[in-house]
Design a protein around this motif. Structure first.
Motif, PDB file in Angstrom:
ATOM      1  N   ARG A  37      -8.599  70.468  58.593  1.00  0.00           N
ATOM      2  CA  ARG A  37      -9.594  71.852  59.012  1.00  0.00           C
ATOM      3  C   ARG A  37     -10.486  71.371  60.400  1.00  0.00           C
ATOM      4  O   ARG A  37     -10.596  70.382  60.496  1.00  0.00           O
ATOM      5  N   GLY A  38     -10.568  72.581  61.187  1.00  0.00           N
ATOM      6  CA  GLY A  38     -11.363  72.248  62.291  1.00  0.00           C
ATOM      7  C   GLY A  38     -12.384  73.342  62.376  1.00  0.00           C
ATOM      8  O   GLY A  38     -12.177  74.451  62.019  1.00  0.00           O
ATOM      9  N   GLU A  39     -13.268  73.154  63.342  1.00  0.00           N
ATOM     10  CA  GLU A  39     -14.508  73.998  63.622  1.00  0.00           C
ATOM     11  C   GLU A  39     -14.292  74.140  65.152  1.00  0.00           C
ATOM     12  O   GLU A  39     -14.430  73.357  65.613  1.00  0.00           O
ATOM     13  N   ILE A  40     -14.320  75.464  65.628  1.00  0.00           N
ATOM     14  CA  ILE A  40     -14.455  75.728  67.043  1.00  0.00           C
ATOM     15  C   ILE A  40     -16.032  75.638  67.146  1.00  0.00           C
ATOM     16  O   ILE A  40     -16.863  76.472  66.513  1.00  0.00           O
ATOM     17  N   LYS A  41     -16.391  74.934  68.271  1.00  0.00           N
ATOM     18  CA  LYS A  41     -17.882  74.824  68.770  1.00  0.00           C
ATOM     19  C   LYS A  41     -18.132  75.416  70.061  1.00  0.00           C
ATOM     20  O   LYS A  41     -17.166  74.898  71.111  1.00  0.00           O
ATOM     21  N   SER A  42     -19.166  75.725  70.607  1.00  0.00           N
ATOM     22  CA  SER A  42     -19.688  75.752  71.816  1.00  0.00           C
ATOM     23  C   SER A  42     -18.756  76.410  72.755  1.00  0.00           C
ATOM     24  O   SER A  42     -18.599  75.957  74.103  1.00  0.00           O
ATOM     25  N   MET A  43     -18.141  77.444  72.412  1.00  0.00           N
ATOM     26  CA  MET A  43     -17.583  78.424  73.283  1.00  0.00           C
ATOM     27  C   MET A  43     -18.656  79.329  74.186  1.00  0.00           C
ATOM     28  O   MET A  43     -19.297  79.768  73.631  1.00  0.00           O
ATOM     29  N   ARG A  44     -18.361  79.213  75.444  1.00  0.00           N
ATOM     30  CA  ARG A  44     -19.187  79.997  76.412  1.00  0.00           C
ATOM     31  C   ARG A  44     -18.472  79.930  77.714  1.00  0.00           C
ATOM     32  O   ARG A  44     -17.834  79.179  78.124  1.00  0.00           O
ATOM     33  N   VAL A  45     -18.642  81.043  78.101  1.00  0.00           N
ATOM     34  CA  VAL A  45     -18.010  81.503  79.449  1.00  0.00           C
ATOM     35  C   VAL A  45     -19.219  81.836  80.465  1.00  0.00           C
ATOM     36  O   VAL A  45     -20.088  82.369  80.075  1.00  0.00           O
ATOM     37  N   ASP A  46     -18.882  81.261  81.579  1.00  0.00           N
ATOM     38  CA  ASP A  46     -20.073  81.270  82.805  1.00  0.00           C
ATOM     39  C   ASP A  46     -20.084  82.822  82.705  1.00  0.00           C
ATOM     40  O   ASP A  46     -18.909  83.448  83.099  1.00  0.00           O
TER      41      ASP A  46
END
Length: 160
Positions: free
Chosen positions: A79-88
């Motif tokens: 299992r993995g977790e998606i972190k810190s997705m951000r688009v300028d």
């Protein structure tokens, strides 16, 4: 301008979080989270938190400009977790978030993970993120790992 016309060619690469542009976007990400959620509901990691050995961090670049960031945290071998997705902000609507998300999904599969998890916000500012995740097959679920029920959090998962 239609969304398709705004698409950009991206180079997504591992990032050591030392570059000025990367650090500034992480800081903007944290600031944005704090503006829309109470402190106890902000689960975004700071620069040091993103350097944890369980986390791989990527940045997306368009013609030498930082367009977005995203990370994958290994929760366990499956299992993995998606972190810190951000688009300028300059690249909103150009497909950067989707490209980063698909990159992270492909990396998780390549690492043998069978599911991905994430936490995102519930305020209106998070609706584009919620729609993106749903469009890529993520579904709402309950809290996972150390998260607790929170009216400012939406938890989602995807089987790979």
């Amino acid at each position: 301008m239609p969304w398709e016309e705004k698409r950009v060619e991206l180079e997504i690469r591992p990032d050591d979080l030392t570059g000025e542009a990367t650090r500034a976007l992480i800081t903007a990400h944290l600031s944005g989270m704090r503006e829309t959620s109470p402190p106890e509901s902000v689960h975004a990691l700071d620069h040091d938190g993103l350097r944890h050995p369980s986390i791989t961090f990527w940045s997306a670049w368009a013609d030498g400009d930082l367009a977005g960031i995203g990370a994958l945290k290994r929760l366990d071998p499956a299992r993995g977790e998606i972190k810190s997705m951000r688009v300028d902000d300059r690249f909103l609507g150009a497909g950067v978030g989707r490209a980063l998300l698909r990159h992270i999904i492909a990396e998780a599969r390549a690492r043998g993970m069978t599911s991905l998890w994430l936490e995102t916000g519930t305020p209106a500012d998070f609706l584009p993120a919620q729609r993106l995740y749903a469009s890529e097959g993520f579904v709402a679920c309950g809290p996972f790992e150390d998260y607790a029920d929170d009216p400012f959090s939406l938890f989602m998962t995807k089987t790979l």
